[in-house]
Design an enzyme around this catalytic site. Structure first.
Site, PDB file in Angstrom:
ATOM      1  N   CYS A 128      -7.522 -36.794   2.785  1.00  0.00           N
ATOM      2  CA  CYS A 128      -7.310 -36.980   4.234  1.00  0.00           C
ATOM      3  C   CYS A 128      -7.645 -35.715   5.036  1.00  0.00           C
ATOM      4  CB  CYS A 128      -5.867 -37.391   4.529  1.00  0.00           C
ATOM      5  SG  CYS A 128      -5.364 -38.916   3.712  1.00  0.00           S
ATOM      6  N   ARG A 129      -6.743 -34.738   5.003  1.00  0.00           N
ATOM      7  CA  ARG A 129      -6.867 -33.609   5.939  1.00  0.00           C
ATOM      8  C   ARG A 129      -8.001 -32.649   5.607  1.00  0.00           C
ATOM      9  NH1 ARG A 129      -0.887 -31.740   5.190  1.00  0.00           N
ATOM     10  NH2 ARG A 129      -1.441 -32.555   3.131  1.00  0.00           N
ATOM     11  N   SER A 130      -8.063 -32.179   4.357  1.00  0.00           N
ATOM     12  CA  SER A 130      -9.086 -31.149   4.077  1.00  0.00           C
ATOM     13  C   SER A 130     -10.517 -31.704   4.110  1.00  0.00           C
ATOM     14  CB  SER A 130      -8.793 -30.372   2.793  1.00  0.00           C
ATOM     15  OG  SER A 130      -8.795 -31.191   1.658  1.00  0.00           O
ATOM     16  N   ASP A 159       0.647 -34.527   7.309  1.00  0.00           N
ATOM     17  CA  ASP A 159      -0.037 -35.397   6.356  1.00  0.00           C
ATOM     18  C   ASP A 159      -0.059 -36.827   6.904  1.00  0.00           C
ATOM     19  OD1 ASP A 159      -0.944 -36.810   4.214  1.00  0.00           O
ATOM     20  OD2 ASP A 159       0.339 -35.806   2.752  1.00  0.00           O
ATOM     21  N   ASN A 195      -6.622 -33.996  -1.037  1.00  0.00           N
ATOM     22  CA  ASN A 195      -8.073 -33.864  -0.780  1.00  0.00           C
ATOM     23  C   ASN A 195      -8.719 -35.209  -0.457  1.00  0.00           C
ATOM     24  OD1 ASN A 195     -11.129 -32.857  -2.463  1.00  0.00           O
ATOM     25  ND2 ASN A 195     -10.470 -32.216  -0.457  1.00  0.00           N
ATOM     26  N   CYS A 254      -5.742 -29.073   1.043  1.00  0.00           N
ATOM     27  CA  CYS A 254      -4.574 -29.888   1.357  1.00  0.00           C
ATOM     28  C   CYS A 254      -3.981 -30.382   0.042  1.00  0.00           C
ATOM     29  CB  CYS A 254      -4.898 -31.018   2.330  1.00  0.00           C
ATOM     30  SG  CYS A 254      -6.034 -32.278   1.709  1.00  0.00           S
TER      31      CYS A 254
HETATM   32  P1  4NP Z   1      -4.016 -35.157   2.102  1.00  0.00           P
HETATM   33  O1  4NP Z   1      -3.035 -36.439   2.067  1.00  0.00           O
HETATM   34  O2  4NP Z   1      -3.256 -34.037   1.416  1.00  0.00           O
HETATM   35  O3  4NP Z   1      -4.217 -34.883   3.563  1.00  0.00           O
HETATM   36  O4  4NP Z   1      -5.268 -35.563   1.380  1.00  0.00           O
HETATM   37  C1  4NP Z   1      -2.500 -36.941   0.889  1.00  0.00           C
HETATM   38  C2  4NP Z   1      -3.210 -37.884   0.171  1.00  0.00           C
HETATM   39  C3  4NP Z   1      -2.685 -38.406  -1.002  1.00  0.00           C
HETATM   40  C4  4NP Z   1      -1.456 -37.972  -1.447  1.00  0.00           C
HETATM   41  C5  4NP Z   1      -0.771 -37.014  -0.736  1.00  0.00           C
HETATM   42  C6  4NP Z   1      -1.287 -36.502   0.420  1.00  0.00           C
HETATM   43  N1  4NP Z   1      -0.899 -38.517  -2.647  1.00  0.00           N
HETATM   44  O5  4NP Z   1       0.233 -38.170  -2.979  1.00  0.00           O
HETATM   45  O6  4NP Z   1      -1.567 -39.316  -3.322  1.00  0.00           O
END
Ligand code: 4NP
Length: 163
Positions: free
Chosen positions: A16-18, A130, A14, A11
């Site tokens: 939340c989703r993955s 997201d 790294n 994702c």
């Molecule tokens: P993820 O979500 O891709 O599902 O881990 C996000 C977590 C943090 C950020 C973006 C997406 N960020 O921009 O910090």
């Protein structure tokens, strides 16, 4: 021992989703007794959170579902393209990143393509949204999506393993 089949969830951050995909899929793999044959990891295309644990909302949601929630954020590296058999992108942006960095397209898939309940959906409907900037219930929805897609992914991996 036979070589392990590698599945890498990808994702953006790294956190939340993955990581949630890793926990959900690992649980299914362990229930089938396949943990010695499948290597599971996750990473982010971005490096903002490297070394951190997962988002506390992701941890809460997964722990409530009885999953182990160990995690240390790491960023995607080109070596991952060789070391894993499947590179599972959470959304189209992650997929584009993998392809533009040189991942072999045969290895790159959108997570929700494996959802046995989704057939013929347009690409935009296949993104795992997201949940980072949204409300807490976004994590519950993401968890449900990941559970459903993981069932189909497990069948795909079992077929590739011949078991
Ligand atoms: P993820 O979500 O891709 O599902 O881990 C996000 C977590 C943090 C950020 C973006 C997406 N960020 O921009 O910090």
């Amino acid at each position: 021992m036979a070589e392990q089949f590698g599945v890498l969830f990808v994702c953006l951050g790294n956190i939340c989703r993955s990581p949630m995909a890793k926990w959900v899929f690992r649980d299914l793999v362990e229930r089938r007794g396949l943990e010695m044959r499948v290597r599971i990891d996750s990473c982010g295309t971005g490096g903002w959170h490297v070394g951190q644990p997962a988002d506390p909302r992701a941890v809460r949601t997964a722990a409530a579902a009885g999953l182990r929630t160990d995690h240390v954020v790491r960023q995607l590296s080109r070596e991952d393209f060789e070391q894993f058999d499947l590179l599972i992108a959470m959304d189209r942006r992650n997929r584009e990143h993998l392809l533009s960095e040189g991942a072999h397209e045969d290895k790159v898939h959108l997570m929700r393509r494996f959802d046995p309940d989704i057939t013929g959906a347009h690409e935009h409907a296949l993104d795992v949204p997201d949940p980072y900037y949204g409300a807490d219930d976004g994590f519950v929805k993401v968890h449900q999506m990941l559970r459903s897609a993981s069932e189909g992914l497990l069948e795909h991996v079992r077929a590739r393993l011949g078991s």
